[in-house]
Design an enzyme around this catalytic site. Structure first.
Site, PDB file in Angstrom:
ATOM      1  N   ARG A  35       0.111  17.703  23.160  1.00 35.83           N
ATOM      2  CA  ARG A  35       1.077  16.746  22.610  1.00 35.83           C
ATOM      3  C   ARG A  35       0.376  15.418  22.298  1.00 35.83           C
ATOM      4  O   ARG A  35       0.576  14.814  21.250  1.00 35.83           O
ATOM      5  CB  ARG A  35       2.214  16.535  23.612  1.00 35.83           C
ATOM      6  CG  ARG A  35       3.333  15.646  23.124  1.00 35.83           C
ATOM      7  CD  ARG A  35       4.438  15.432  24.142  1.00 35.83           C
ATOM      8  NE  ARG A  35       4.766  16.599  24.956  1.00 35.83           N
ATOM      9  CZ  ARG A  35       5.522  17.626  24.551  1.00 35.83           C
ATOM     10  NH1 ARG A  35       6.017  17.624  23.323  1.00 35.83           N
ATOM     11  NH2 ARG A  35       5.782  18.629  25.365  1.00 35.83           N
ATOM     12  N   GLU A  39      -6.265   4.485   7.434  1.00 35.55           N
ATOM     13  CA  GLU A  39      -5.668   4.001   6.184  1.00 35.55           C
ATOM     14  C   GLU A  39      -5.620   2.477   6.160  1.00 35.55           C
ATOM     15  O   GLU A  39      -5.887   1.857   5.120  1.00 35.55           O
ATOM     16  CB  GLU A  39      -4.266   4.574   5.981  1.00 35.55           C
ATOM     17  CG  GLU A  39      -3.629   4.170   4.672  1.00 35.55           C
ATOM     18  CD  GLU A  39      -4.421   4.608   3.451  1.00 35.55           C
ATOM     19  OE1 GLU A  39      -4.709   3.750   2.578  1.00 35.55           O
ATOM     20  OE2 GLU A  39      -4.760   5.801   3.360  1.00 35.55           O
ATOM     21  N   GLN A  95       3.484   6.190   2.497  1.00 34.54           N
ATOM     22  CA  GLN A  95       3.615   7.651   2.528  1.00 34.54           C
ATOM     23  C   GLN A  95       3.174   8.216   3.870  1.00 34.54           C
ATOM     24  O   GLN A  95       3.848   9.072   4.446  1.00 34.54           O
ATOM     25  CB  GLN A  95       2.791   8.276   1.400  1.00 34.54           C
ATOM     26  CG  GLN A  95       3.308   7.962   0.026  1.00 34.54           C
ATOM     27  CD  GLN A  95       2.305   8.274  -1.061  1.00 34.54           C
ATOM     28  OE1 GLN A  95       1.135   8.549  -0.798  1.00 34.54           O
ATOM     29  NE2 GLN A  95       2.759   8.235  -2.314  1.00 34.54           N
ATOM     30  N   SER A 133     -12.316   5.774   1.373  1.00 40.13           N
ATOM     31  CA  SER A 133     -11.373   6.825   0.996  1.00 40.13           C
ATOM     32  C   SER A 133     -11.751   8.153   1.644  1.00 40.13           C
ATOM     33  O   SER A 133     -10.877   8.913   2.083  1.00 40.13           O
ATOM     34  CB  SER A 133     -11.341   6.966  -0.527  1.00 40.13           C
ATOM     35  OG  SER A 133     -10.456   7.993  -0.910  1.00 40.13           O
ATOM     36  N   GLU A 176       0.823  -1.208   0.000  1.00 38.45           N
ATOM     37  CA  GLU A 176       0.000   0.000   0.000  1.00 38.45           C
ATOM     38  C   GLU A 176       0.860   1.262   0.000  1.00 38.45           C
ATOM     39  O   GLU A 176       1.426   1.641   1.030  1.00 38.45           O
ATOM     40  CB  GLU A 176      -0.938   0.014   1.208  1.00 38.45           C
ATOM     41  CG  GLU A 176      -1.920  -1.141   1.245  1.00 38.45           C
ATOM     42  CD  GLU A 176      -2.901  -1.119   0.091  1.00 38.45           C
ATOM     43  OE1 GLU A 176      -3.250  -0.012  -0.381  1.00 38.45           O
ATOM     44  OE2 GLU A 176      -3.334  -2.203  -0.334  1.00 38.45           O
ATOM     45  N   LEU A 204      -0.074  24.352  16.652  1.00 38.53           N
ATOM     46  CA  LEU A 204       1.252  24.899  16.371  1.00 38.53           C
ATOM     47  C   LEU A 204       1.236  26.338  15.856  1.00 38.53           C
ATOM     48  O   LEU A 204       2.262  27.021  15.899  1.00 38.53           O
ATOM     49  CB  LEU A 204       1.990  23.993  15.390  1.00 38.53           C
ATOM     50  CG  LEU A 204       2.256  22.573  15.884  1.00 38.53           C
ATOM     51  CD1 LEU A 204       3.021  21.785  14.843  1.00 38.53           C
ATOM     52  CD2 LEU A 204       2.975  22.567  17.221  1.00 38.53           C
ATOM     53  N   ASP A 227     -15.163   4.352  -2.137  1.00 37.03           N
ATOM     54  CA  ASP A 227     -15.212   5.815  -2.033  1.00 37.03           C
ATOM     55  C   ASP A 227     -15.463   6.271  -0.601  1.00 37.03           C
ATOM     56  O   ASP A 227     -14.860   7.242  -0.128  1.00 37.03           O
ATOM     57  CB  ASP A 227     -16.294   6.384  -2.958  1.00 37.03           C
ATOM     58  CG  ASP A 227     -15.934   6.262  -4.430  1.00 37.03           C
ATOM     59  OD1 ASP A 227     -14.767   5.940  -4.736  1.00 37.03           O
ATOM     60  OD2 ASP A 227     -16.830   6.489  -5.271  1.00 37.03           O
TER      61      ASP A 227
END
Length: 123
Positions: A57, A71, A35, A100, A30, A118, A97
């Protein structure tokens, strides 16, 4: 088929082995998971080193983990749909879909959380 005597510590070790196998398969097959994991490995030290309260944090780290979890679930759904058949079917497309879209929402949640926490430190 359910293995016999699969309880207690033995079950925990077997389940851990299956989990590690799943992570390895996700890494190997995958691209999106690779990534996102690389992104997490880059951003995790930032979350640990930035000067923010502990709750913030934890939120930074949790949103990173949520992206990976969603994912993995997306990849599992895609694998099951592809296993059923490669012919085009509206429900297959709908399942992919929607999964996703869940990844998109997890990434948006992560981005918004990081931005809100941040932003005051950077600007």
């Amino acid at each position: 088929m359910k293995p016999e005597n699969n309880h207690g510590i033995k079950r925990i070790f077997r389940a851990t082995g299956f989990s590690m196998q799943g992570l390895k398969l996700a890494w190997q097959s995958e691209a999106a998971f690779r990534q996102e994991l690389i992104l997490v490995l880059f951003m995790l030290p930032i979350a640990l080193l930035v000067d923010v309260p502990m709750v913030e944090r934890i939120l930074l780290i949790m949103t990173l983990m949520i992206v990976l979890i969603v994912e993995l679930l997306n990849s599992a759904i895609e694998a099951v749909v592809d296993r059923i058949g490669h012919e085009i079917h509206p429900l297959s497309g709908q399942a992919k879909d929607i999964a996703s879209a869940a990844v998109f929402i997890a990434l948006a949640l992560c981005g918004i959380t990081w931005l809100l926490i941040l932003w005051p430190l950077v600007f």
